[in-house]
Design a protein around this motif. Sequence first.
Motif, PDB file in Angstrom:
ATOM      1  N   ILE A 101       2.180   0.883  -9.249  1.00  0.00           N
ATOM      2  CA  ILE A 101       2.313  -0.739  -9.060  1.00  0.00           C
ATOM      3  C   ILE A 101       3.722  -1.061  -9.415  1.00  0.00           C
ATOM      4  CG2 ILE A 101       1.456  -2.673 -10.551  1.00  0.00           C
ATOM      5  CD1 ILE A 101      -1.066  -0.795 -11.192  1.00  0.00           C
ATOM      6  N   ARG A 102       4.490  -0.552 -10.061  1.00  0.00           N
ATOM      7  CA  ARG A 102       5.995  -1.086 -10.445  1.00  0.00           C
ATOM      8  C   ARG A 102       6.492  -0.753  -8.851  1.00  0.00           C
ATOM      9  NH1 ARG A 102      10.508   0.910 -13.250  1.00  0.00           N
ATOM     10  NH2 ARG A 102       9.498   3.141 -14.147  1.00  0.00           N
ATOM     11  N   ALA A 103       6.345   0.389  -8.348  1.00  0.00           N
ATOM     12  CA  ALA A 103       6.871   0.927  -6.941  1.00  0.00           C
ATOM     13  C   ALA A 103       6.653  -0.373  -5.895  1.00  0.00           C
ATOM     14  CB  ALA A 103       6.502   2.334  -6.512  1.00  0.00           C
ATOM     15  N   ASN A 104       5.280  -0.759  -6.151  1.00  0.00           N
ATOM     16  CA  ASN A 104       4.768  -1.635  -5.145  1.00  0.00           C
ATOM     17  C   ASN A 104       5.664  -3.053  -5.270  1.00  0.00           C
ATOM     18  OD1 ASN A 104       3.110  -2.563  -3.014  1.00  0.00           O
ATOM     19  ND2 ASN A 104       1.717  -3.786  -4.643  1.00  0.00           N
ATOM     20  N   HIS A 105       5.759  -3.318  -6.619  1.00  0.00           N
ATOM     21  CA  HIS A 105       6.607  -4.466  -6.655  1.00  0.00           C
ATOM     22  C   HIS A 105       7.915  -4.521  -6.219  1.00  0.00           C
ATOM     23  CE1 HIS A 105       3.753  -6.445  -9.162  1.00  0.00           C
ATOM     24  NE2 HIS A 105       3.880  -5.854  -9.997  1.00  0.00           N
ATOM     25  N   ILE A 106       8.762  -3.301  -6.292  1.00  0.00           N
ATOM     26  CA  ILE A 106       9.920  -3.076  -5.494  1.00  0.00           C
ATOM     27  C   ILE A 106       9.801  -3.333  -4.182  1.00  0.00           C
ATOM     28  CG2 ILE A 106      11.824  -1.253  -5.239  1.00  0.00           C
ATOM     29  CD1 ILE A 106      10.828  -0.345  -8.199  1.00  0.00           C
ATOM     30  N   ILE A 107       8.918  -2.466  -3.418  1.00  0.00           N
ATOM     31  CA  ILE A 107       8.824  -2.497  -2.112  1.00  0.00           C
ATOM     32  C   ILE A 107       8.463  -3.921  -1.451  1.00  0.00           C
ATOM     33  CG2 ILE A 107       7.166  -1.632  -0.324  1.00  0.00           C
ATOM     34  CD1 ILE A 107       6.963   0.968  -1.937  1.00  0.00           C
ATOM     35  N   LYS A 108       7.387  -4.740  -2.331  1.00  0.00           N
ATOM     36  CA  LYS A 108       7.187  -6.059  -1.655  1.00  0.00           C
ATOM     37  C   LYS A 108       8.566  -6.893  -1.716  1.00  0.00           C
ATOM     38  CE  LYS A 108       3.229  -5.559  -0.444  1.00  0.00           C
ATOM     39  NZ  LYS A 108       3.297  -4.272  -0.383  1.00  0.00           N
ATOM     40  N   LYS A 111       8.499  -4.929   2.528  1.00  0.00           N
ATOM     41  CA  LYS A 111       7.984  -3.659   3.212  1.00  0.00           C
ATOM     42  C   LYS A 111       6.765  -3.419   2.763  1.00  0.00           C
ATOM     43  CE  LYS A 111      12.449  -2.216   4.496  1.00  0.00           C
ATOM     44  NZ  LYS A 111      13.766  -1.431   4.535  1.00  0.00           N
ATOM     45  N   ASN A 112       5.922  -2.251   3.366  1.00  0.00           N
ATOM     46  CA  ASN A 112       4.595  -2.110   3.108  1.00  0.00           C
ATOM     47  C   ASN A 112       4.332  -0.502   2.337  1.00  0.00           C
ATOM     48  OD1 ASN A 112       3.704  -4.097   4.775  1.00  0.00           O
ATOM     49  ND2 ASN A 112       3.791  -2.887   6.532  1.00  0.00           N
ATOM     50  N   PHE A 113       3.206  -0.625   1.844  1.00  0.00           N
ATOM     51  CA  PHE A 113       2.989   0.636   0.807  1.00  0.00           C
ATOM     52  C   PHE A 113       1.611   0.816   0.500  1.00  0.00           C
ATOM     53  CE2 PHE A 113       3.642   2.177  -4.064  1.00  0.00           C
ATOM     54  CZ  PHE A 113       3.876   3.448  -3.667  1.00  0.00           C
ATOM     55  N   PHE A 114       1.436   2.170   0.932  1.00  0.00           N
ATOM     56  CA  PHE A 114      -0.046   2.842   1.110  1.00  0.00           C
ATOM     57  C   PHE A 114      -0.242   3.931   0.129  1.00  0.00           C
ATOM     58  CE2 PHE A 114       1.496   1.252   5.242  1.00  0.00           C
ATOM     59  CZ  PHE A 114       0.458   0.341   5.699  1.00  0.00           C
ATOM     60  N   PHE A 115      -1.395   4.151  -0.212  1.00  0.00           N
ATOM     61  CA  PHE A 115      -1.806   4.961  -1.148  1.00  0.00           C
ATOM     62  C   PHE A 115      -2.639   6.237  -0.367  1.00  0.00           C
ATOM     63  CE2 PHE A 115      -4.760   7.040  -4.331  1.00  0.00           C
ATOM     64  CZ  PHE A 115      -3.763   7.612  -5.294  1.00  0.00           C
ATOM     65  N   THR A 116      -2.537   7.315  -0.550  1.00  0.00           N
ATOM     66  CA  THR A 116      -3.258   8.514   0.111  1.00  0.00           C
ATOM     67  C   THR A 116      -4.338   8.960  -0.857  1.00  0.00           C
ATOM     68  OG1 THR A 116      -3.019  10.119   1.456  1.00  0.00           O
ATOM     69  CG2 THR A 116      -1.681  10.033  -0.146  1.00  0.00           C
ATOM     70  N   ALA A 117      -5.492   9.034  -0.130  1.00  0.00           N
ATOM     71  CA  ALA A 117      -6.383   9.808  -1.098  1.00  0.00           C
ATOM     72  C   ALA A 117      -7.338  10.413   0.044  1.00  0.00           C
ATOM     73  CB  ALA A 117      -7.385   8.762  -1.722  1.00  0.00           C
ATOM     74  N   ASN A 118      -6.743  11.463   0.480  1.00  0.00           N
ATOM     75  CA  ASN A 118      -7.369  11.793   1.998  1.00  0.00           C
ATOM     76  C   ASN A 118      -8.126  13.351   1.894  1.00  0.00           C
ATOM     77  OD1 ASN A 118      -4.867  13.096   1.838  1.00  0.00           O
ATOM     78  ND2 ASN A 118      -4.056  12.562   3.851  1.00  0.00           N
ATOM     79  N   GLU A 119      -8.583  13.807   0.743  1.00  0.00           N
ATOM     80  CA  GLU A 119      -9.241  14.895   0.498  1.00  0.00           C
ATOM     81  C   GLU A 119     -10.548  14.740  -0.036  1.00  0.00           C
ATOM     82  OE1 GLU A 119      -7.540  18.196   2.358  1.00  0.00           O
ATOM     83  OE2 GLU A 119      -8.801  18.667   0.707  1.00  0.00           O
ATOM     84  N   ILE A 153      -1.219  -3.330  -3.480  1.00  0.00           N
ATOM     85  CA  ILE A 153      -0.814  -2.376  -2.407  1.00  0.00           C
ATOM     86  C   ILE A 153      -1.458  -2.729  -1.340  1.00  0.00           C
ATOM     87  CG2 ILE A 153      -2.741  -0.622  -3.007  1.00  0.00           C
ATOM     88  CD1 ILE A 153      -0.091   1.295  -3.184  1.00  0.00           C
ATOM     89  N   ASP A 154      -0.701  -2.394  -0.211  1.00  0.00           N
ATOM     90  CA  ASP A 154      -1.155  -2.730   1.125  1.00  0.00           C
ATOM     91  C   ASP A 154      -2.356  -2.023   1.640  1.00  0.00           C
ATOM     92  OD1 ASP A 154       0.970  -4.653   2.116  1.00  0.00           O
ATOM     93  OD2 ASP A 154       2.037  -3.026   1.363  1.00  0.00           O
ATOM     94  N   GLY A 155      -2.585  -0.614   1.333  1.00  0.00           N
ATOM     95  CA  GLY A 155      -3.613  -0.107   2.001  1.00  0.00           C
ATOM     96  C   GLY A 155      -3.715   1.323   1.612  1.00  0.00           C
ATOM     97  N   PHE A 156      -4.904   2.130   2.311  1.00  0.00           N
ATOM     98  CA  PHE A 156      -4.974   3.417   1.701  1.00  0.00           C
ATOM     99  C   PHE A 156      -5.295   4.262   3.082  1.00  0.00           C
ATOM    100  CE2 PHE A 156      -6.520   0.279  -1.235  1.00  0.00           C
ATOM    101  CZ  PHE A 156      -5.868   0.631  -2.431  1.00  0.00           C
ATOM    102  N   ILE A 157      -4.717   5.718   2.806  1.00  0.00           N
ATOM    103  CA  ILE A 157      -4.920   6.506   3.794  1.00  0.00           C
ATOM    104  C   ILE A 157      -6.303   7.489   3.160  1.00  0.00           C
ATOM    105  CG2 ILE A 157      -3.825   8.375   5.072  1.00  0.00           C
ATOM    106  CD1 ILE A 157      -1.217   7.086   3.902  1.00  0.00           C
ATOM    107  N   PRO A 161      -9.033  -3.663   2.224  1.00  0.00           N
ATOM    108  CA  PRO A 161      -7.498  -3.224   2.369  1.00  0.00           C
ATOM    109  C   PRO A 161      -7.093  -2.886   3.925  1.00  0.00           C
ATOM    110  CG  PRO A 161      -8.867  -1.609   1.307  1.00  0.00           C
ATOM    111  CD  PRO A 161      -9.811  -2.703   1.803  1.00  0.00           C
ATOM    112  N   PHE A 162      -6.014  -2.600   4.144  1.00  0.00           N
ATOM    113  CA  PHE A 162      -5.586  -2.066   5.337  1.00  0.00           C
ATOM    114  C   PHE A 162      -5.889  -0.555   5.222  1.00  0.00           C
ATOM    115  CE2 PHE A 162      -2.665  -0.253   8.468  1.00  0.00           C
ATOM    116  CZ  PHE A 162      -2.503  -1.254   9.637  1.00  0.00           C
TER     117      PHE A 162
END
Lengths: 229, 279
Positions: free
Chosen positions: B48-55, B59-67, B88-92, B109-110
């Motif tokens: 969440i803190r990283a997302n604030h920095i990116i925003k 720029k865009n930030f995604f979280f991956t949950a792909n297994e 957070i912008d979206g999820f993989i 979400p995206f």
Amino acid sequence: MLEKAIQLTPLDRISSAELKKFDRVYIGSNFCSNLIPKISDIIRLKDLGVKKITVSTPLLTDNDFNKTIKLIKESLKIISKIEISANDIGLIDKIKEIKGLDILLARPISHDWLRMNPKSLKKFLKRFRIKYVETDEEYMVKRLKDAKINFSFHYPLEYLSMSRICPFEKKINDALCEYRCLNKNIVELKETGRNDVIYLKNNAYFKKNIPVKIKNIKRTVLFYYGQKI
Amino acid sequence: MNIQVGVGSFKELEFFLKEGAREFYCGLSYIPSHVEGTSNFKNIYEIIRANHIIKKEKKNFFFTANEIDSSAFKKTIDTILKLHENGIDGFIIKDLSLLEEIKKKNIRPFLILSTLSMCLNSKSALFYKRNYYIKRIALCEQITPEESKKIIKTAETEVFLKHRESCRNFNGLCFLSCHGPKTTPCLKKYNETFTMPGFSREENLRHLYRYYKYGTKILKIGRSPLGELSRVIFFEAKNIIDILKNSKNEEEFLKYSLKFTKEYDKIYKKLSIKYGFIC
């Protein structure tokens, strides 16, 4: 009663006497798009007296997708009831409404689906009208033994991985193929300095497994690689 | 073409922000996400803190949950909901059941369909788009740009820098005993002479040129377990995008990119000796 089936590719030549030992014949491949059967292969099986046929299909590019739909439609003109062993979600979604078709969830996608939570898995199986889940993993069948899911169990080769670049032809399996895998039905691969063996058949890699007796397994499928039956 | 890069710490994030990456993605060690031993943020609050920095940098930030892992399903969906609430912008995503659950929660979400989903045709792409509001598809590493053309017309797409980061076999469906870059079974020798075949470097670079021409917008850099390696791949990707933009045609791109990537080979060779991975 446990149904006994045999998995053939269109390249395999096998006598009708040997075929008679099985209740059902799978034709095609769940791994290689160059082994999608032609309608002539279905006719050949019918002429050999095979009554129950399952067409095995792989993951499909757009080009292969259209070819497969055409094959399914033509097959249904020849045989009133046919099974499609499918692992491409687009194909499964497209064919789920076609009458006269039974759908099996094929390897290797079934490896993935079986790791879903069982409740979701059952919902998807119902939604896509899937009759059997095809597997080669004894562990997963045992884990889901109370989930009321029916399996067909493939042996003696358990899937490990598959390649888009044909290991025999050293080129992508999207076009003309010289079927160099034909006379090398199975190749044993041993990593230098190690004893474990993996087996290469067509464009996929396997390890050995054995058929198991578990009540949810409704069918066994012998993966034919030129061995004595 | 913009770069999306995997990050696992604030140090990495700061570095790649400064170097001009357009998109970022990350994972958490307790949510299955395919790559073994990769660096991850410590917890959801760091993300969440990283997302604030990116925003702040727009720029865009995604979280991956792909297994898929049924035992981590609830934890995964809870994490997704929490991150969505926090902007957070979206999820993989790869797993159908996870997509279904996100849809049920009535959030939009995206969503990026993971390359591990093995979406090889436009009918499958449409299935994901119509049923689960997938906005972008990470193209399967094992198909060609020509085979991807209809998918590229169906949804936004992204690709890996395949000559550096791709599996020889279908990675989403590979169950060989692979535990990161030090063990890679597909790069080993069998029966003294056999190696598992994959696309050549020339083919992969030609693919990249065509993906760019056909409209793929994002070049993706994976989350390497070795931070130093991600940085080298990132710089190579940046330079290759420059060559892409400045080449008159495919042959010119190939000529310069091949020459250029050979220079980078020397750096990879040194890193492979330093860290003991197969290169």
